[in-house]
Motif scaffolding. Structure first.
Motif, PDB file in Angstrom:
ATOM      1  N   ILE A  17      54.076  43.698  29.712  1.00  0.00           N
ATOM      2  CA  ILE A  17      53.692  42.304  29.469  1.00  0.00           C
ATOM      3  C   ILE A  17      52.702  42.167  28.316  1.00  0.00           C
ATOM      4  N   ARG A  18      51.853  43.175  28.146  1.00  0.00           N
ATOM      5  CA  ARG A  18      50.824  43.179  27.098  1.00  0.00           C
ATOM      6  C   ARG A  18      49.996  41.890  27.132  1.00  0.00           C
ATOM      7  N   PRO A  19      49.240  41.706  28.198  1.00  0.00           N
ATOM      8  CA  PRO A  19      48.565  40.425  28.425  1.00  0.00           C
ATOM      9  C   PRO A  19      47.311  40.229  27.587  1.00  0.00           C
ATOM     10  N   HIS A  20      46.953  38.949  27.424  1.00  0.00           N
ATOM     11  CA  HIS A  20      45.663  38.586  26.857  1.00  0.00           C
ATOM     12  C   HIS A  20      44.633  38.388  27.971  1.00  0.00           C
ATOM     13  N   GLN A  21      45.122  38.108  29.172  1.00  0.00           N
ATOM     14  CA  GLN A  21      44.255  37.918  30.332  1.00  0.00           C
ATOM     15  C   GLN A  21      44.847  38.650  31.526  1.00  0.00           C
ATOM     16  N   ILE A  22      43.980  39.259  32.319  1.00  0.00           N
ATOM     17  CA  ILE A  22      44.352  39.808  33.617  1.00  0.00           C
ATOM     18  C   ILE A  22      43.423  39.200  34.655  1.00  0.00           C
ATOM     19  N   PHE A  23      43.996  38.642  35.711  1.00  0.00           N
ATOM     20  CA  PHE A  23      43.234  38.195  36.864  1.00  0.00           C
ATOM     21  C   PHE A  23      43.536  39.148  38.014  1.00  0.00           C
ATOM     22  N   ALA A  24      42.499  39.594  38.728  1.00  0.00           N
ATOM     23  CA  ALA A  24      42.695  40.564  39.804  1.00  0.00           C
ATOM     24  C   ALA A  24      41.688  40.327  40.911  1.00  0.00           C
ATOM     25  N   ALA A  25      42.037  40.762  42.113  1.00  0.00           N
ATOM     26  CA  ALA A  25      41.166  40.582  43.274  1.00  0.00           C
ATOM     27  C   ALA A  25      40.008  41.563  43.226  1.00  0.00           C
ATOM     28  N   GLY A  26      38.797  41.029  43.165  1.00  0.00           N
ATOM     29  CA  GLY A  26      37.605  41.865  43.181  1.00  0.00           C
ATOM     30  C   GLY A  26      36.890  41.792  44.511  1.00  0.00           C
ATOM     31  N   ASP A  27      37.654  41.551  45.585  1.00  0.00           N
ATOM     32  CA  ASP A  27      37.096  41.343  46.914  1.00  0.00           C
ATOM     33  C   ASP A  27      36.900  42.668  47.623  1.00  0.00           C
ATOM     34  N   LEU A  28      35.683  43.226  47.557  1.00  0.00           N
ATOM     35  CA  LEU A  28      35.410  44.538  48.151  1.00  0.00           C
ATOM     36  C   LEU A  28      35.134  44.442  49.642  1.00  0.00           C
ATOM     37  N   ALA A  29      35.073  43.222  50.191  1.00  0.00           N
ATOM     38  CA  ALA A  29      34.815  43.076  51.615  1.00  0.00           C
ATOM     39  C   ALA A  29      36.098  42.868  52.402  1.00  0.00           C
ATOM     40  N   ASP A  30      37.217  43.081  51.780  1.00  0.00           N
ATOM     41  CA  ASP A  30      38.494  42.970  52.460  1.00  0.00           C
ATOM     42  C   ASP A  30      38.471  43.793  53.744  1.00  0.00           C
ATOM     43  N   PRO A  31      38.794  43.183  54.915  1.00  0.00           N
ATOM     44  CA  PRO A  31      38.602  43.864  56.188  1.00  0.00           C
ATOM     45  C   PRO A  31      39.506  45.049  56.435  1.00  0.00           C
ATOM     46  N   HIS A  32      40.639  45.156  55.734  1.00  0.00           N
ATOM     47  CA  HIS A  32      41.493  46.319  55.960  1.00  0.00           C
ATOM     48  C   HIS A  32      41.737  47.126  54.700  1.00  0.00           C
ATOM     49  N   GLY A  33      40.929  46.900  53.650  1.00  0.00           N
ATOM     50  CA  GLY A  33      40.834  47.844  52.558  1.00  0.00           C
ATOM     51  C   GLY A  33      41.863  47.757  51.450  1.00  0.00           C
ATOM     52  N   THR A  34      42.935  46.999  51.619  1.00  0.00           N
ATOM     53  CA  THR A  34      43.998  46.983  50.614  1.00  0.00           C
ATOM     54  C   THR A  34      43.506  46.413  49.287  1.00  0.00           C
ATOM     55  N   HIS A  35      42.678  45.380  49.336  1.00  0.00           N
ATOM     56  CA  HIS A  35      42.149  44.810  48.087  1.00  0.00           C
ATOM     57  C   HIS A  35      41.392  45.857  47.290  1.00  0.00           C
ATOM     58  N   LYS A  36      40.595  46.644  47.976  1.00  0.00           N
ATOM     59  CA  LYS A  36      39.787  47.665  47.296  1.00  0.00           C
ATOM     60  C   LYS A  36      40.683  48.712  46.652  1.00  0.00           C
ATOM     61  N   VAL A  37      41.712  49.152  47.352  1.00  0.00           N
ATOM     62  CA  VAL A  37      42.617  50.166  46.794  1.00  0.00           C
ATOM     63  C   VAL A  37      43.373  49.590  45.601  1.00  0.00           C
ATOM     64  N   CYS A  38      43.816  48.345  45.713  1.00  0.00           N
ATOM     65  CA  CYS A  38      44.529  47.711  44.599  1.00  0.00           C
ATOM     66  C   CYS A  38      43.615  47.535  43.378  1.00  0.00           C
ATOM     67  N   LEU A  39      42.352  47.242  43.629  1.00  0.00           N
ATOM     68  CA  LEU A  39      41.404  47.123  42.517  1.00  0.00           C
ATOM     69  C   LEU A  39      41.174  48.485  41.877  1.00  0.00           C
ATOM     70  N   ASP A  40      41.042  49.523  42.703  1.00  0.00           N
ATOM     71  CA  ASP A  40      40.894  50.877  42.165  1.00  0.00           C
ATOM     72  C   ASP A  40      42.106  51.254  41.314  1.00  0.00           C
ATOM     73  N   ALA A  41      43.302  50.858  41.768  1.00  0.00           N
ATOM     74  CA  ALA A  41      44.523  51.148  41.004  1.00  0.00           C
ATOM     75  C   ALA A  41      44.478  50.475  39.641  1.00  0.00           C
ATOM     76  N   LEU A  42      43.968  49.230  39.601  1.00  0.00           N
ATOM     77  CA  LEU A  42      43.837  48.534  38.321  1.00  0.00           C
ATOM     78  C   LEU A  42      42.829  49.233  37.423  1.00  0.00           C
TER      79      LEU A  42
END
Length: 638
Positions: A508-533
């Motif tokens: 896609i070669r974006p000019h903007q990326i929006f991503a979930a920075g929610d580290l308090a996610d109760p089951h951890g998926t947000h944190k892992v997805c952020l780490d992947a980014l």
């Protein structure tokens, strides 16, 4: 902050870090560094005992907090010859009733996270029993206590902390003299465990736990706490009074205890949260912004109404000495927040860039919205999503995981039965229906059921994105492999996960990326997805097109950025609030009894509407323009 995990941190003597704190604590930049440091302390203790041919008696915890500690101990065993043959372990607790081989049991947890990878002798492993009668349990609890004493007591006790301030399963009301016993679990504790049991109704109401007095008799205690959702209970435990209402507060009376925290868990400690009320501090732009917002809340004044007297009376005189008068500070802060507000999240064409959070050029941008689950995009930034599409940007939504485990079996059964009406001989539907009707809570979903649940979420997502005017070709489903285990427990991030993230960014070669920075996610998926980014950005940032790519972090349904942290605030009109709500409603499988509700009984759309309204109210209270609602973003510099 401690950043060198190879060093065993300094143990406490009499702790006097500040007049507010009553328990020694060490703060690391992240949970990985903290976990490695704790594992090193345990390894050092084991080796010291080996030199004198002594046993090393460890008290161990379960839950998400100690997992990285166990991973490091396994690494030390495999790569640095750390032997556990002289180690005897006693676990804190176990659910009741619970079979040892149930995937929710702590027997199973310890086997999967530690014991099967090291050379500990099976007879040296002790875990409370949950597969007995109530009558038998009291006898077994007494025997558990005697066994610990026969080993000379615990040399080292590892603890986590629950949001009720429980240690082990010692819930509020537990007595200082309590020993190993059967307890009734607090509702909040059961609520926090609901995701692991695929629903609150499956969580046991009782547990067996080591008692407070047993824990306090350990020669050394280390408590782990990670993440923003532990910040409040950590602050109350370290700075509050000793009370049975907060069982962890009993640790204030132990002579050799350390709380090992990451920055998020430590964020509400007074010396971290409001250091200017503790002692003199080193002022920087972020801290100044935080202090001024705090002062407004404390005085119930808007920014431009603050006076020199307000600053002096609340411990901020040193700031005036550096920055000048209250008037100068107030104007600077007011302008900073005012410039963060924009109705043009992709940048306003032909505007003066310096006064807006985003660039005006290029006028039409390529945008990626990364969504950890197939509804986080509309829940967390549905209004901004709508604005970006309406203002002509090329928006791509990338769903990082299938979200299949969040679809209940009842919901999947409904779709399978409908499918069978139209195709009575479909073997997959027949297999799914049979599996659901016979399934126990300890069995992972079969592949066919996981695929059906993934399709349910995928089609709901497409309904929402179409409603917001996005072509299907600009909606992408990555199905990151770490998530596709069929259970709550996920695999570690792999090269394949990162490669998928790199691939979509490169395509896609974006000019903007929006991503979930929610580290308090109760089951951890947000944190892992952020780490992947973050890992993907590290790998691809040297590509020339990344020089023009800005990353914006949003937060999910659980928390919002603090006002002083916000770099871009996108206001919404009442009509846009309703439009966002409708987009969320397309995710029907996540309404009316969603599986991962946490302790908040409100549906996600209600939570997020109230959160967006609250953000707007906070800006208004500071003296800025009044809006119906606001979505907030923080820029990430990679």
């Amino acid at each position: 902050m401690k950043n060198n995990p190879s060093l065993v941190y300094e143990k406490p003597g009499k702790y006097e870090s500040s007049r507010f704190e009553k328990i020694h604590n060490v703060i690391f930049d992240n949970s990985v560094l903290g976990s490695i440091a704790v594992a090193n302390e345990i390894a050092t203790l084991i080796r010291e005992k080996q030199k004198t041919n002594s046993i090393c008696v460890l008290g161990l915890a379960t839950g998400s907090s100690p997992i990285k500690v166990y991973e490091e101990l396994i690494r030390l065993h495999k790569e640095e010859n750390l032997s556990f043959k002289n180690v005897v372990t006693f676990n804190l607790d176990e659910y009741f009733p619970m079979q040892h081989d149930d995937i929710q049991s702590y027997h199973y947890f310890m086997k999967e996270h530690l014991f099967k990878y090291i050379d500990i002798l099976p007879e040296n492993v002790h875990i409370p029993t949950g597969n007995c009668s109530l009558e038998e349990s009291s006898v077994l609890c007494a025997q558990y206590e005697e066994k610990i004493k026969s080993m000379g007591g615990l040399d080292f006790q590892l603890l986590g902390i629950g949001r009720t301030a429980h240690i082990g399963f010692n819930e509020p009301g537990s007595h200082l003299n309590s020993t190993t016993r059967m307890v009734t679990l607090d509702h909040l504790t059961r609520s926090d465990a609901a995701s692991s049991f695929l629903g609150m109704e499956n969580v046991p109401k009782k547990a067996v736990t080591m008692g407070i007095s047993t824990v306090l008799e350990a020669k050394r205690i280390v408590l782990l706490a990670w993440g923003q959702n532990k910040a409040e209970v950590v602050q109350e435990t370290i700075e509050g009074d000793v009370t049975s209402k907060k069982p962890a507060s009993y640790l204030q009376n132990h002579p050799n205890v350390t709380f090992v925290l990451d920055q998020e868990a430590a964020s509400l400690l007074t010396r971290i949260n409001t250091p200017w009320v503790v002692d003199s501090c080193e002022w920087n732009p972020d801290l100044i912004s935080k202090a001024i917002v705090w002062l407004c809340e404390k005085t119930q004044k808007s920014i431009l109404h603050l006076t020199d007297k307000d600053y002096f009376e609340h411990g901020m005189e040193s700031l005036l000495a550096i920055e000048g008068t209250a008037y100068d500070l107030n104007i600077k802060m007011f302008n900073r927040l005012q410039h963060a507000i924009t109705g043009w999240p992709g940048g306003k064409p032909n505007s003066e860039f310096q006064k807006r959070p985003e660039r005006s050029s290029p006028e039409k941008k390529r945008v990626i919205i990364f969504s950890p689950h197939p509804d986080d995009d509309v829940i967390s930034m549905g209004g901004t999503f709508d604005r970006l599409v309406e203002q002509g940007h090329e928006v791509h939504v990338v769903y990082q995981t299938s979200g299949n485990i969040a679809v209940s079996n009842d919901e999947a059964l409904k779709f399978a039965e409908i499918g069978l009406v139209f195709n009575p001989t479909n073997e997959s539907y027949i297999k799914i229906i049979d599996f659901i009707n016979k399934k126990s809570s300890s069995v992972s979903d079969i592949v066919e059921l996981r695929n059906l649940k993934a399709q349910i979420r995928q089609k709901e997502s497409l309904g929402a994105t179409r409603y917001l005017g996005l072509p299907d070709k600009q909606v992408h489903f990555l199905n990151l492999p770490f998530y596709e285990t069929g259970t709550i427990k996920k695999s570690p991030l792999s090269k394949n996960d990162v490669a998928l993230m790199v691939g979509i960014i490169d395509a896609i070669r974006p000019h903007q990326i929006f991503a979930a920075g929610d580290l308090a996610d109760p089951h951890g998926t947000h944190k892992v997805c952020l780490d992947a980014l973050f890992m993907a950005l590290k790998e691809i940032k040297h590509q020339p097109f990344m020089n023009d790519c800005w990353v914006w972090l949003y937060r999910g349904a659980w928390h919002e950025w603090e006002i002083h942290e916000i770099d871009m605030a996108v206001p919404m009109s009442p009509n846009q609030v309703l439009k966002k709500r409708t987009a969320i409603f397309y995710h029907q499988s996540q309404k009316d009894g969603v599986m991962f509700q946490g302790d908040d009984s409100r549906e996600f759309w209600v939570r997020v509407e109230e959160r967006n309204k609250d953000t707007a109210e906070k800006f208004k209270a500071l003296g800025l323009a009044s809006y119906a609602a606001m979505e907030a973003f923080k820029r990430y510099h990679y």
